[in-house]
Design a protein around this motif. Structure first.
Motif, PDB file in Angstrom:
ATOM      1  N   ILE A 106       0.868  -1.184   0.000  1.00  0.00           N
ATOM      2  CA  ILE A 106       0.000   0.000   0.000  1.00  0.00           C
ATOM      3  C   ILE A 106       0.902   1.232   0.000  1.00  0.00           C
ATOM      4  O   ILE A 106       1.701   1.432   0.912  1.00  0.00           O
ATOM      5  CB  ILE A 106      -0.942   0.021   1.215  1.00  0.00           C
ATOM      6  CG1 ILE A 106      -1.746  -1.272   1.305  1.00  0.00           C
ATOM      7  CG2 ILE A 106      -1.877   1.232   1.147  1.00  0.00           C
ATOM      8  CD1 ILE A 106      -2.604  -1.394   2.566  1.00  0.00           C
ATOM      9  N   ASN A 107       0.772   2.027  -1.046  1.00  0.00           N
ATOM     10  CA  ASN A 107       1.603   3.216  -1.224  1.00  0.00           C
ATOM     11  C   ASN A 107       0.763   4.455  -0.905  1.00  0.00           C
ATOM     12  O   ASN A 107      -0.300   4.656  -1.497  1.00  0.00           O
ATOM     13  CB  ASN A 107       2.112   3.267  -2.664  1.00  0.00           C
ATOM     14  CG  ASN A 107       3.068   4.409  -2.912  1.00  0.00           C
ATOM     15  OD1 ASN A 107       3.606   5.006  -1.978  1.00  0.00           O
ATOM     16  ND2 ASN A 107       3.297   4.728  -4.173  1.00  0.00           N
ATOM     17  N   VAL A 108       1.255   5.289   0.021  1.00  0.00           N
ATOM     18  CA  VAL A 108       0.447   6.377   0.592  1.00  0.00           C
ATOM     19  C   VAL A 108       1.176   7.714   0.505  1.00  0.00           C
ATOM     20  O   VAL A 108       2.360   7.821   0.834  1.00  0.00           O
ATOM     21  CB  VAL A 108       0.137   6.082   2.084  1.00  0.00           C
ATOM     22  CG1 VAL A 108      -0.695   7.211   2.687  1.00  0.00           C
ATOM     23  CG2 VAL A 108      -0.568   4.744   2.231  1.00  0.00           C
ATOM     24  N   PHE A 134     -10.946   2.719   5.225  1.00  0.00           N
ATOM     25  CA  PHE A 134     -10.557   1.958   4.028  1.00  0.00           C
ATOM     26  C   PHE A 134      -9.704   0.753   4.408  1.00  0.00           C
ATOM     27  O   PHE A 134      -9.925  -0.365   3.923  1.00  0.00           O
ATOM     28  CB  PHE A 134      -9.797   2.875   3.067  1.00  0.00           C
ATOM     29  CG  PHE A 134      -9.036   2.153   1.993  1.00  0.00           C
ATOM     30  CD1 PHE A 134      -9.693   1.578   0.919  1.00  0.00           C
ATOM     31  CD2 PHE A 134      -7.644   2.041   2.067  1.00  0.00           C
ATOM     32  CE1 PHE A 134      -8.978   0.907  -0.079  1.00  0.00           C
ATOM     33  CE2 PHE A 134      -6.925   1.373   1.090  1.00  0.00           C
ATOM     34  CZ  PHE A 134      -7.598   0.805   0.014  1.00  0.00           C
ATOM     35  N   ILE A 135      -8.736   0.970   5.282  1.00  0.00           N
ATOM     36  CA  ILE A 135      -7.869  -0.122   5.719  1.00  0.00           C
ATOM     37  C   ILE A 135      -8.691  -1.204   6.426  1.00  0.00           C
ATOM     38  O   ILE A 135      -8.579  -2.400   6.133  1.00  0.00           O
ATOM     39  CB  ILE A 135      -6.761   0.409   6.658  1.00  0.00           C
ATOM     40  CG1 ILE A 135      -5.799   1.330   5.908  1.00  0.00           C
ATOM     41  CG2 ILE A 135      -6.001  -0.750   7.312  1.00  0.00           C
ATOM     42  CD1 ILE A 135      -5.010   0.665   4.824  1.00  0.00           C
ATOM     43  N   LYS A 136      -9.556  -0.785   7.358  1.00  0.00           N
ATOM     44  CA  LYS A 136     -10.370  -1.748   8.111  1.00  0.00           C
ATOM     45  C   LYS A 136     -11.298  -2.548   7.207  1.00  0.00           C
ATOM     46  O   LYS A 136     -11.550  -3.731   7.448  1.00  0.00           O
ATOM     47  CB  LYS A 136     -11.193  -1.017   9.178  1.00  0.00           C
ATOM     48  CG  LYS A 136     -10.371  -0.556  10.361  1.00  0.00           C
ATOM     49  CD  LYS A 136     -11.196  -0.082  11.547  1.00  0.00           C
ATOM     50  CE  LYS A 136     -12.640   0.074  11.367  1.00  0.00           C
ATOM     51  NZ  LYS A 136     -13.339   0.544  12.588  1.00  0.00           N
ATOM     52  N   SER A 137     -11.826  -1.907   6.184  1.00  0.00           N
ATOM     53  CA  SER A 137     -12.831  -2.541   5.326  1.00  0.00           C
ATOM     54  C   SER A 137     -12.226  -3.466   4.272  1.00  0.00           C
ATOM     55  O   SER A 137     -12.924  -4.346   3.752  1.00  0.00           O
ATOM     56  CB  SER A 137     -13.671  -1.466   4.618  1.00  0.00           C
ATOM     57  OG  SER A 137     -14.351  -0.658   5.555  1.00  0.00           O
ATOM     58  N   TRP A 186      -4.105  -0.632  14.723  1.00  0.00           N
ATOM     59  CA  TRP A 186      -4.936  -1.620  14.023  1.00  0.00           C
ATOM     60  C   TRP A 186      -4.142  -2.875  13.711  1.00  0.00           C
ATOM     61  O   TRP A 186      -4.697  -3.976  13.669  1.00  0.00           O
ATOM     62  CB  TRP A 186      -5.482  -1.002  12.740  1.00  0.00           C
ATOM     63  CG  TRP A 186      -6.239  -1.948  11.858  1.00  0.00           C
ATOM     64  CD1 TRP A 186      -7.560  -2.295  11.958  1.00  0.00           C
ATOM     65  CD2 TRP A 186      -5.710  -2.680  10.739  1.00  0.00           C
ATOM     66  NE1 TRP A 186      -7.891  -3.194  10.959  1.00  0.00           N
ATOM     67  CE2 TRP A 186      -6.771  -3.438  10.203  1.00  0.00           C
ATOM     68  CE3 TRP A 186      -4.458  -2.760  10.145  1.00  0.00           C
ATOM     69  CZ2 TRP A 186      -6.606  -4.264   9.095  1.00  0.00           C
ATOM     70  CZ3 TRP A 186      -4.284  -3.585   9.045  1.00  0.00           C
ATOM     71  CH2 TRP A 186      -5.356  -4.330   8.531  1.00  0.00           C
ATOM     72  N   GLY A 187      -2.821  -2.709  13.503  1.00  0.00           N
ATOM     73  CA  GLY A 187      -2.040  -3.908  13.209  1.00  0.00           C
ATOM     74  C   GLY A 187      -0.743  -3.685  12.457  1.00  0.00           C
ATOM     75  O   GLY A 187      -0.173  -4.636  11.905  1.00  0.00           O
ATOM     76  N   PHE A 188      -0.251  -2.452  12.435  1.00  0.00           N
ATOM     77  CA  PHE A 188       0.997  -2.166  11.733  1.00  0.00           C
ATOM     78  C   PHE A 188       2.131  -1.867  12.709  1.00  0.00           C
ATOM     79  O   PHE A 188       1.919  -1.280  13.773  1.00  0.00           O
ATOM     80  CB  PHE A 188       0.835  -0.971  10.788  1.00  0.00           C
ATOM     81  CG  PHE A 188       0.080  -1.280   9.526  1.00  0.00           C
ATOM     82  CD1 PHE A 188       0.692  -1.965   8.486  1.00  0.00           C
ATOM     83  CD2 PHE A 188      -1.240  -0.886   9.382  1.00  0.00           C
ATOM     84  CE1 PHE A 188      -0.003  -2.258   7.317  1.00  0.00           C
ATOM     85  CE2 PHE A 188      -1.943  -1.164   8.224  1.00  0.00           C
ATOM     86  CZ  PHE A 188      -1.321  -1.851   7.183  1.00  0.00           C
ATOM     87  N   THR A 189       3.326  -2.245  12.312  1.00  0.00           N
ATOM     88  CA  THR A 189       4.552  -1.945  13.050  1.00  0.00           C
ATOM     89  C   THR A 189       5.389  -0.962  12.247  1.00  0.00           C
ATOM     90  O   THR A 189       5.531  -1.113  11.024  1.00  0.00           O
ATOM     91  CB  THR A 189       5.366  -3.232  13.290  1.00  0.00           C
ATOM     92  OG1 THR A 189       4.623  -4.104  14.135  1.00  0.00           O
ATOM     93  CG2 THR A 189       6.713  -2.929  13.937  1.00  0.00           C
TER      94      THR A 189
END
Length: 264
Positions: A106-108, A134-137, A186-189
């Motif tokens: 995912i490029n942001v 968006f990430i959660k869905s 949410w779940g990123f390091t």
């Protein structure tokens, strides 16, 4: 198999093309996935052929003069998601997601924002909240995901050269850090900080006043990974080769590179 994933805010692909091509040929010949932000050019005008000569397939999601992201890959892809599924926020083309095997990239390019109370300040916070949805869905923290880019937030005081001088300024405001940390929770390091908890390392330096030569910068570019991806992480580093030069004219950012092993 080792995999090098790079995040680089180029601040205009047209202005930086020659520098990037030289860097890829002389300095970083083995980058497998190159994620660019602020390409600032219509998709049809992106220099696809120049990168194809180096073995890259380019997926581009961009617009004239502003914003824009691109992912250049030497690996196969099987899915692409452009934007965050919101007509209002996707007017500014800031997010591009691609999948290779079972690995999502995912490029942001997050909004820069503005001083507290200004329109761009609220836009940045609203964008982050919509991006989080968006990430959660669309994803799960149980998936292998590497998310990279310019997030325009310095997470901690160690990520700025002068915490007192820059306190409560754009990129260090508590509310900006909070919306960014919500995504991490949410779940990123944060891969760099995971490996180097006490190291000061910046990724952006103002053009004005020779800030890069005094190392007066901020760390606002990140490589983030979910737990299944972090298990494959071997190193993260910032390459200042492209920044500490006068010709070709550099971006105000340096590339951040993550080295993973057997992730695909």
């Amino acid at each position: 198999m080792k995999l090098k994933i790079c995040s680089f805010n180029v601040n205009s692909i047209r202005a930086r093309k020659d520098l990037i091509l030289r860097w890829l040929q002389e300095k970083e010949k083995d980058i497998d996935i190159l994620c660019l932000q602020e390409v600032k050019v219509q998709e049809e005008l992106f220099p696809y052929e120049d990168f194809e000569k180096l073995g890259y397939k380019a997926v581009v999601y961009s617009q004239k003069a502003y914003n824009g992201v691109a992912v250049l890959l030497r690996v196969d892809i099987n899915r692409i998601i452009r934007g965050i599924g919101d007509n209002y926020f996707d007017q500014q083309r800031r997010v591009l997601s691609v999948r290779s095997g079972d690995l999502w990239i995912i490029n942001v390019y997050a909004p820069h924002g503005d001083l507290r109370g200004e329109d761009k300040y609220y836009y940045k916070l609203d964008w982050y909240n919509r991006f989080f949805q968006f990430i959660k869905s669309n994803f799960s923290p149980d998936e292998k995901i590497v998310m990279v880019g310019d997030f325009n937030v310095a997470l901690e005081d160690i990520d700025v050269w002068d915490p007192e001088l820059l306190k409560d300024s754009i990129g260090t405001m508590p509310e900006e850090r909070e919306v960014f940390k919500k995504i991490l929770d949410w779940g990123f390091t944060d891969c760099f900080r995971y490996l180097y908890p006490d190291k000061k390392q910046f990724t952006w330096w103002d053009y004005i006043g020779g800030a890069v030569w005094r190392d007066e910068g901020m760390r606002i570019d990140y490589i983030l990974a979910t737990k299944p991806a972090v298990e494959h992480l071997r190193d993260v580093y910032v390459d200042i080769w492209t920044r500490k030069r006068r010709k070709p004219t550099p971006s105000d950012h340096s590339p951040v590179i993550g080295l993973f092993e057997d992730i695909i």
